[in-house]
Enzyme design. Structure first.
Site, mmCIF file in Angstrom:
data_model
loop_
_atom_site.group_PDB
_atom_site.id
_atom_site.type_symbol
_atom_site.label_atom_id
_atom_site.label_comp_id
_atom_site.label_asym_id
_atom_site.label_seq_id
_atom_site.Cartn_x
_atom_site.Cartn_y
_atom_site.Cartn_z
ATOM 1 N N THR A 116 0.838 -1.189 0.000
ATOM 2 C CA THR A 116 0.000 0.000 0.000
ATOM 3 C C THR A 116 0.871 1.235 0.000
ATOM 4 O OG1 THR A 116 -1.482 -1.235 1.426
ATOM 5 C CG2 THR A 116 -1.935 1.092 1.148
ATOM 6 N N GLN A 117 0.702 2.058 -0.966
ATOM 7 C CA GLN A 117 1.448 3.313 -0.987
ATOM 8 C C GLN A 117 0.555 4.470 -0.590
ATOM 9 O OE1 GLN A 117 4.523 2.909 -1.568
ATOM 10 N NE2 GLN A 117 4.783 1.175 -2.957
#
Lengths: 338, 277
Positions: A116-117
């Site tokens: 997850t960025q």
């Protein structure tokens, strides 16, 4: 002879020097060996050393000097190049597996963009308060896609087991994932089929562990959660953030709620609020958020959990007031603007 | 025990539908020195007889604290008991870490029983040769369970295992109906009396037995020798009269807490063989 480690396969490259011939011919035998088995399986294929060394562009003389010791990386390169060449007919499944696994395990340190960025579809604040009989929680039903309010019927308050209620802000898909984890947790808890059940405190701690462990892997579940419930007369209200920060309090809020709602709650929250007073207090906070939080929508749900059980209200809207003079005639005082 | 041709392997059934290895394992429990447990609504007491191998050695530990709210007394192969205690401690601590809450006793006992069952269905394993009396307190009250090598578990109001446990069971069977309402101290006294029954006339001192208590407001703790000795003195000294019959003992027992057991105990001493054996 030494070993290249793939994820599942050990590549053992043994080189055999054949009997005395004028021209030294070596064969590289590539075998695959499962990590846990002790005896090597049959060779995948024999590779003529010459052709391998061709890749390295080494002369015949160097065979002897090199002998068996290759540098690990260069041998890997050999194998990669060689195997990719020979991939098609001769080798079948194993070599394919070998080559692709070598690539992924040894070469790539980037390419793990499964983490997850940043969040995509997000919910905004959740507010929770303790009141006389239990817990009250409020959240609107908006799912924003960046600055667009994309979804307007997202349920962000959900029941967990017999005793708990969870509200989430942040990435909606991660919330759905969390709901799956909780579903499994409650399922296993029920499968024990004894008199025990997980209460809000246990669920809160479980979630803390989950969030913190994901954060440690640099792959967080992008949510801030509010967890409340009543068990055996004990009220519990806690909060967990996406990095695993957790605490317990009489009133909690996530996101903008921390800045806009909690000051109100600090002033006006009391130990023995009735249900009506609690709802009024929450609505006051939600109205404030509606005016000031750009990602808020005017469609909210209020959930109540007590010893008897849980109810989540039907969605409804708050009355708002926009009849301010400045709104009526916005360009007064600045002619030409809009 | 008699030799059977179906008893070599734990995975071999006998024609009568018995697993002899499992039954032999339960025999091993009966060889161990006695352990008893009893519970009220709010407290559970474990007590056991500690026999040292010789005068020179110390006695084996038979009571283990598993968590603040769970303790276990073992009878049988002590080594197996130690290993299972470690497993139980590990389970409790893991549950506590994830949920910040004490592991419900019933769940621990089921996990233990499942672990024991595995050993009765693998040809390369043997059943655990130890019986466990698990005493614990959780949300649903005070519990006492007995875990068999067979993988069965039962909940009890009071129970005794190990050698000469029948004597203790007989004593407990007479008294168990008043246990739920007993106070903590009465429970401990009853435990000591039950232990004395298993000693068959030997003198009960604090060097021979160990007592542990868990209850509401009291974490699982093993009473130290001085406390146990003073409790023993308390009920051995008072009550010299012998009860004529058991019903008299029961009636007076209802009113005066420790009086009836005292009388019963004194009677047993007078009728039994002389104390110095």
């Amino acid at each position: 002879m030494y070993t290249l480690l793939g994820e599942e396969l050990n590549l053992q490259i043994t080189s055999h020097f054949h009997s005395s011939q004028q021209k030294l011919r070596s064969t590289i035998v590539i075998t695959s060996r499962g990590c846990r088995s002790s005896k090597p399986s049959s060779p995948i294929f024999r590779v003529d050393c010459e052709s391998v060394f061709d890749l390295l562009k080494l002369s015949t003389v160097d065979y002897q000097s090199l002998g068996i010791s290759y540098h690990a990386m260069s041998c890997h390169v050999i194998m990669k190049k060689f195997l990719s060449r020979k991939q098609s007919e001769e080798n079948g499944v194993f070599a394919d597996m070998v080559s692709s696994q070598n690539e992924s395990s040894l070469l790539s340190s980037e390419g793990d963009s499964q983490r997850t960025q940043y969040p995509y579809v997000t919910g905004t604040s959740v507010i929770g308060i303790k009141y006389k009989d239990g817990i009250l929680m409020a959240a609107d039903m908006g799912g924003s896609y960046g600055s667009t309010i994309r979804y307007k019927s997202v349920e962000r308050l959900k029941q967990v087991g017999k005793h708990s209620l969870i509200g989430a802000s942040g990435e909606i898909s991660d919330f759905q994932e969390i709901l799956r984890y909780l579903d499994e947790l409650i399922l296993h808890d029920n499968m024990w089929d004894d008199g025990n059940s997980l209460g809000p405190k246990e669920v809160h701690n479980y979630l803390t562990r989950v969030m913190y462990n994901r954060r440690n892997k640099f792959d967080p579940l992008w949510n801030s959660l509010v967890l409340g419930g009543v068990k055996n007369g004990q009220k519990y209200l806690g909060s967990v953030s996406m990095i695993g920060v957790h605490f317990e309090d009489d009133h909690v809020a996530t996101g903008f709620g921390n800045h806009l709602a909690r000051p109100i709650l600090r002033e006006e929250w009391r130990e023995d609020l009735t249900f009506e007073e609690g709802v009024k207090l929450l609505e006051k906070c939600m109205r404030n958020l509606l005016y000031r939080d750009r990602s808020a929508v005017n469609k909210l749900q209020i959930a109540k959990i007590t010893e008897e059980g849980l109810t989540i209200s039907e969605p409804y809207s708050l009355k708002t007031y926009w009849n301010f003079a400045a709104f009526k005639n916005p360009t007064v005082g600045a002619e030409g603007s809009w | 025990m008699f030799r059977n041709q179906y008893d070599t392997d734990v995975t071999t059934w006998s024609p009568a539908g018995r697993l002899f290895q499992v039954e032999y394992a339960m025999e091993a429990v009966k060889q161990g020195s006695a352990a008893i447990g009893l519970r009220s609504k709010t407290h559970v007491v474990l007590a056991c007889v500690n026999k040292a191998n010789s005068e020179l050695s110390s006695h084996q530990r038979k009571i283990f604290k598993v968590d603040d709210h769970i303790g276990v007394a073992i009878a049988g192969l002590t080594a197996d008991g130690r290993v299972l205690s470690r497993y139980m401690r590990s389970e409790c601590i893991n549950y506590g870490y994830t949920y910040e809450s004490p592991l419900p006793v019933g769940r621990l006992v089921v996990q233990l029983a499942d672990k024991a069952q595995v050993c009765t269905q693998r040809s390369w394993k043997r059943p655990y040769g130890v019986g466990l009396l698990v005493a614990g307190l959780d949300e649903s009250g005070a519990h006492l369970y007995y875990n068999c090598p067979s993988g069965n578990y039962f909940e009890y109001q009071a129970f005794a295992i190990g050698s000469r446990s029948q004597a203790a069971k007989t004593y407990l069977e007479r008294k168990f109906e008043k246990f739920p309402e007993s106070s903590r101290d009465d429970l401990v006294k009853d435990a000591l009396f039950a232990i004395r029954e298993t000693l068959q006339g030997e003198k009960l001192t604090s060097t021979v037995c160990t007592v542990a208590v868990i209850g509401v407001g009291e974490v699982f703790n093993i009473l130290d020798q001085k406390t146990v000795q003073s409790l023993i003195n308390e009920f051995e000294i008072s009550g010299e009269e012998a009860p004529t019959n058991e019903s008299a003992a029961e009636q007076s027992g209802g009113d005066a807490g420790g009086a009836a057991p005292d009388q019963g105990g004194a009677a047993a001493e007078e009728e039994a063989a002389p104390m110095d054996i």
